[in-house]
Design a protein around this motif. Structure first.
Motif, short mmCIF file in Angstrom:
data_model
loop_
_atom_site.label_atom_id
_atom_site.label_comp_id
_atom_site.label_asym_id
_atom_site.label_seq_id
_atom_site.Cartn_x
_atom_site.Cartn_y
_atom_site.Cartn_z
N LYS A 42 0.84 -1.19 0.00
CA LYS A 42 0.00 0.00 0.00
C LYS A 42 0.88 1.24 0.00
CE LYS A 42 -3.86 -2.19 2.32
NZ LYS A 42 -4.83 -2.14 3.42
N GLY A 43 0.37 2.33 -0.55
CA GLY A 43 1.13 3.57 -0.60
C GLY A 43 2.05 3.60 -1.82
N PHE A 44 3.17 4.38 -1.69
CA PHE A 44 4.06 4.62 -2.83
C PHE A 44 5.48 4.67 -2.28
CE2 PHE A 44 4.95 6.00 -7.04
CZ PHE A 44 5.98 6.94 -6.96
N ALA A 45 6.40 3.85 -2.81
CA ALA A 45 7.76 3.75 -2.29
C ALA A 45 8.76 4.22 -3.35
CB ALA A 45 8.07 2.33 -1.88
N LEU A 46 9.76 5.04 -2.86
CA LEU A 46 10.91 5.46 -3.65
C LEU A 46 12.16 5.23 -2.82
CD1 LEU A 46 9.48 8.75 -5.18
CD2 LEU A 46 9.90 6.62 -6.41
N SER A 47 13.29 5.59 -3.34
CA SER A 47 14.55 5.41 -2.60
C SER A 47 14.52 6.24 -1.32
CB SER A 47 15.73 5.85 -3.48
OG SER A 47 16.95 5.74 -2.77
N HIS A 48 14.74 5.58 -0.17
CA HIS A 48 14.74 6.20 1.16
C HIS A 48 13.40 6.87 1.48
CE1 HIS A 48 19.02 5.45 1.22
NE2 HIS A 48 19.25 6.28 0.20
N HIS B 288 -9.32 15.39 10.42
CA HIS B 288 -8.57 15.74 9.22
C HIS B 288 -8.29 14.51 8.36
CE1 HIS B 288 -7.94 19.77 10.71
NE2 HIS B 288 -7.44 19.30 11.84
N ILE B 289 -8.13 14.78 7.04
CA ILE B 289 -7.71 13.76 6.08
C ILE B 289 -6.35 14.16 5.54
CG2 ILE B 289 -8.21 12.69 3.85
CD1 ILE B 289 -11.15 13.05 4.45
N ASP B 290 -5.36 13.26 5.62
CA ASP B 290 -3.98 13.59 5.30
C ASP B 290 -3.41 12.69 4.22
OD1 ASP B 290 -3.02 14.25 8.77
OD2 ASP B 290 -4.13 15.45 7.33
N LYS B 291 -2.34 13.22 3.57
CA LYS B 291 -1.48 12.42 2.68
C LYS B 291 -0.05 12.60 3.22
CE LYS B 291 0.10 10.24 -0.99
NZ LYS B 291 -0.07 8.80 -1.18
N TRP B 292 0.57 11.50 3.69
CA TRP B 292 1.85 11.56 4.39
C TRP B 292 3.02 11.14 3.48
CZ3 TRP B 292 -2.57 9.47 6.47
CH2 TRP B 292 -3.06 10.07 7.64
N GLY B 293 4.20 11.67 3.80
CA GLY B 293 5.46 11.22 3.21
C GLY B 293 6.47 10.96 4.30
N TYR B 294 7.33 9.91 4.16
CA TYR B 294 8.30 9.57 5.19
C TYR B 294 9.67 9.35 4.50
CZ TYR B 294 4.04 8.71 7.78
OH TYR B 294 2.82 8.84 8.37
N TYR B 295 10.67 10.11 4.98
CA TYR B 295 11.99 10.08 4.32
C TYR B 295 13.07 9.86 5.37
CZ TYR B 295 16.02 11.53 1.51
OH TYR B 295 17.21 11.58 0.87
N TYR B 296 13.99 8.93 5.06
CA TYR B 296 15.12 8.69 5.96
C TYR B 296 16.25 8.07 5.14
CZ TYR B 296 17.95 6.91 9.81
OH TYR B 296 18.97 6.65 10.68
N ASP B 297 17.43 8.79 5.14
CA ASP B 297 18.58 8.25 4.39
C ASP B 297 19.76 7.97 5.30
OD1 ASP B 297 19.85 11.43 3.08
OD2 ASP B 297 19.37 10.76 5.11
#
Length: 843
Positions: free
Chosen positions: A154-160, A175-184
């Motif tokens: 589920k969701g959308f994955a890219l590098s890191h 509230h209704i949200d669209k989240w992004g999570y980044y960690y390198d």
């Protein structure tokens, strides 16, 4: 009706019927055409909406991916703008940065104490937010932190980077949200930018089906409402998510995906939605909703690789009815001239026929006024038939009058001999029947006539608790149960009044009568269900026999009544046969009551204390306060003798107050000097629970007066207490439990406790009745009941105490099975305060 009028009416009605049939057929054809047109219109509407829904799904997927890419770009910009350690970052910095990068909020997530929580955020509700229960989200966070590609489907994955699907925010379900999570790996936190509300929902407003649905409802006549239902969850219990102290429903689990649902008919709509999915065909019905008659049509939509859904169309059925009504009125108006012409022609024709009969009818009318003395029979249906009908009507009226008078007399006689509530014979009928059977017994040499007097135990308490209406229902139920147990012959059931029943038996042996009585008592003791109340009752019974006890009618009744009261004195739910000593026992009872009243007034009531022992350590952990009475005239009176009398005479409250006053004061003094504090257990009567508020206040008063800590006080109640006014009793026990008092069920196993009561009652302890302990033999035989109660207590996590322990092998058995707390003569009999101190406190 005259022949003249008959002819006119006949022809008029004939034409009218033809016109009505024609108009009806036209009405049905018009209605079918309108409904067919309506269904075609609905089909076109639902096809357009279905197309827009599927188009919206594709657009939504594309927009979600685009938003995820934007969030990743924002994440890289955030990483470059912030220190690598979140401790060096302030929430205000995140607010400014979110505004600059045009995202709704920024949250920083970091692993803390086995969890991944929000450590910094521009949204205060995200700070300290736990994610451990987020399922695949939490798994994705762990994969990011371990520098692994995110494998979540589920969701959308890219590098890191990984972006979760659009969803309701667990930190704030508004509230209704669209989240992004980044960690390198360059920071000690996951960067979490997200879009909220307007940013997320704009694409739905632009590309979703809502605009099309609104256009139809605004511009298409008759369409009142359009709704896209989620058949998986509509009408069923909400699949709520509970996270971070919030409760919400996921978007995909919401019962309605698009449109509104103001024309609510949930239960019926759910049934038709499921039928539509099952059959694959549209389902329709009409109903009055929101003060409007509507036609609801539910159309199933099944697409490949996509969940099925149902489109609901609410159409104003009034438009169809209005058009049909106008069509019908138009045809009726066209029919009126034809009816008028037929009426005139038939009137002229009938006048020429009926004129010769007019003189005959005048004569017949004179007879109808009273000049004709007998009933006539004729098959004519004209004027002569009308005359005969008048005479016959008079005859029928007179017959009806006589029959009603007879029925009224029969009812008066019935009520004179029968009980109004149960329909059973009453006291008057009983005495006549008893007298008849005694005479019959003498004439036919019948062996026995028995009088059985039965009275419902504690009926006044039940009646006061449930109300007189339910009390009457209980009387009717008991009467039916008694009736079902009686033999069809040689038995006669009556209700004497109140909660008393009397049964006559002829030609039965005393053993047979007693067996029937015990069968009745067992059946009555089964649970009674009155509306939503479960009531347990029992019956006390008394028997007298002719000619053994008396040959006098009134004396037999009196003796049966005396025997019944003897059963009551023994605790109720028993059958007693009259004997001469019962009259003597009644006199003794009155004497004991009189002496007890004087003893209470003079303060001659004592309190004894029986220790409760913890066998493992061989220490006293508490005492049970027991009332004792040593009368100057009667000597020592057993509690088993005077407690029931006190209950019946209303003196039990005074005895309880004496025990509370003396025991609280005494044990409080002992605990001041004792190394190990002792609990105080006091027995409570079921009658004290009739006024729960007063009881709670009195307990608090005594404990406060003697500065007795509620944590060291135990209330002991019997199982029968739970059967009286169950709801109020449970509420009272919860109040006392909240106050700190412990609650024990005394003599457990001898009553009628329901396991469901035990689970929901705030009980701390079960006390095994002494009879089960004394049954245990040296080889541990007859120990099954005691062992079962111990196991039940352990499974319910309740303390268990054994009463009546008198032998070492009984103690050994109890310890072996996990029961360490005991009372009994093996340790000590009940002692006065002085003897208790000498035996246990002064050593």
């Amino acid at each position: 009706m005259s022949i003249k009028k008959k002819l006119s009416v006949f022809f008029t009605l004939l034409v009218l019927c033809i016109l009505l049939v024609n108009n009806t057929l036209h009405y049905i054809r018009s209605k079918n055409r309108l409904i067919e047109f309506n269904q075609k219109e609905i089909t076109l509407v639902t096809e357009e909406i279905a197309y827009e829904v599927e188009n919206s799904k594709n657009s939504a997927s594309y927009m979600e991916d685009r938003m995820a890419q934007e969030l990743r770009t924002a994440s890289i910009a955030i990483q470059q703008s912030l220190p690598a350690d979140y401790h060096d970052i302030s929430n205000d910095q995140l607010k400014q940065l979110a505004k600059k990068l045009m995202v709704s909020h920024i949250t920083l997530l970091a692993p803390v104490k086995g969890d991944i929580i929000g450590v910094k955020s521009s949204d205060p509700k995200e700070i300290k937010m736990s994610t451990k229960e987020w399922g695949y989200w939490y798994t994705s966070f762990q994969q990011l932190l371990s520098q692994q590609p995110v494998t979540t489907k589920k969701g959308f994955a890219l590098s890191h980077f990984w972006s979760g699907p659009i969803e309701i925010a667990s930190s704030n379900p508004n509230h209704i949200d669209k989240w992004g999570y980044y960690y390198d790996g360059s920071t000690n936190y996951i960067i979490n930018p997200y879009f909220r509300d307007k940013h997320v929902l704009d694409f739905e407003r632009k590309f979703g089906p809502t605009n099309v649905m609104n256009r139809f409802t605004e511009n298409l006549d008759g369409v009142l409402e359009l709704t896209v239902f989620n058949p998986k969850n509509f009408g069923r219990k909400n699949q709520n998510v509970y996270l971070n102290g919030n409760k919400y429903i996921k978007i995909k689990d919401q019962p309605i995906w698009y449109g509104t649902y103001t024309y609510r008919n949930t239960k019926r709509d759910e049934q038709f939605i499921q039928e539509a999915l099952k059959t694959g065909k549209s389902q329709s019905y009409t109903a009055d909703i929101n003060h409007k008659k509507v036609l609801k049509t539910l159309v199933p939509i099944k697409e490949k690789n996509s969940p099925a859904y149902v489109i609901g169309v609410v159409y104003d059925y009034g438009l169809i009815e209005k058009e049909l009504q106008q069509e019908l009125i138009k045809h009726l108006l066209l029919s009126l001239p034809f009816i008028f012409i037929v009426l005139i022609i038939s009137f002229i024709f009938s006048t020429s026929i009926t004129r010769p009969i007019k003189h005959i009818m005048e004569h017949v009318n004179q007879i109808a006024k009273g000049n004709f003395g007998k009933v006539l029979n004729t098959r004519r249906k004209d004027e002569l038939g009308g005359l005969v009908a008048n005479i016959n009507h008079l005859s029928h009226f007179l017959k009806t009058y006589v029959d009603d008078l007879k029925k009224s007399q029969e009812e008066s006689e019935y009520h004179a001999y029968h009980d109004f509530l149960t329909g059973l014979p009453n006291r008057r009928y009983f005495k006549e029947e008893l007298n008849r059977r005694l005479i019959e017994s003498k004439e036919k040499s019948i062996r026995h006539v028995a009088v059985l007097f039965m009275d419902i135990d504690r009926f006044k308490d039940i009646n006061d608790t449930l109300g007189h209406s339910k009390g009457d229902q209980l009387i009717q139920l008991i009467a039916n149960r008694i009736k079902e147990c009686l033999p069809s012959a040689n038995s006669f059931l009556t209700r004497q009044g109140g909660d008393e029943f009397v049964i006559l038996f002829s030609d039965f042996t005393p053993e047979e009568v007693k067996g029937i009585t015990e069968k009745i008592m067992a059946y009555v003791q089964q649970p009674c269900y009155i509306d939503n109340d479960e009531v347990f009752v029992s019956i006390s019974s008394g028997l007298s026999f002719y000619p053994e006890h008396s040959t006098n009618l009134d004396t037999l009744i009196t003796y049966a009544d005396v025997a019944m009261y003897a059963s009551k004195r023994q605790g109720g739910s028993k059958v007693s046969i009259y004997h001469d000593s019962l009259n003597q026992k009644q006199a003794e009872k009155v004497h004991i009551e009189t002496r007890l009243r004087k003893a209470i007034q003079k303060g001659d009531i004592d309190v004894y204390y029986q220790p409760k022992i913890e066998a493992k350590r061989n220490v006293i952990t508490g005492v049970e306060a027991l009332v004792r009475w040593n009368d100057a005239e009667l000597g020592f009176v057993s509690p088993e003798a005077f407690i029931p009398i006190a209950e019946e005479a209303g003196l039990i409250q005074y005895l309880w107050e004496v025990v509370m006053k003396k025991a609280c004061s005494q044990v409080s003094e002992w605990n001041k000097v004792s190394d190990e504090k002792m609990t105080l257990a006091v027995n409570f009567s079921p009658r004290q629970f009739q006024d729960p508020v007063v009881l709670v206040n009195e307990i608090k008063h005594f404990l406060s007066l003697h500065r007795f800590d509620p944590a060291w006080f135990e209330m002991e109640i019997t199982e029968s207490t739970l059967l009286m006014n169950a709801e109020e009793t449970i509420k009272t026990l919860h109040l006392l439990k909240k106050y700190g008092i412990s609650i024990s069920i005394d003599d457990f196993g001898t009553g009628y406790s329901s396991l469901s009561y035990l689970k929901k009652l705030p009980i701390d302890c079960l006390k095994i009745d002494r009879s089960f302990i004394q049954d245990i033999q040296e080889d541990y035989s007859n120990s099954e009941i005691a062992q079962a109660i111990i196991s039940l207590s352990q499974s319910l996590k309740l303390e268990v105490i054994a009463e009546g322990v008198e032998e070492e092998y009984q103690k050994a058995f109890l310890m072996k099975n996990g029961c360490d707390h005991m009372q009994g003569y093996l340790f000590s009999k009940p002692l006065s305060a002085e003897d208790f101190e000498e035996a246990f406190l002064n050593s």
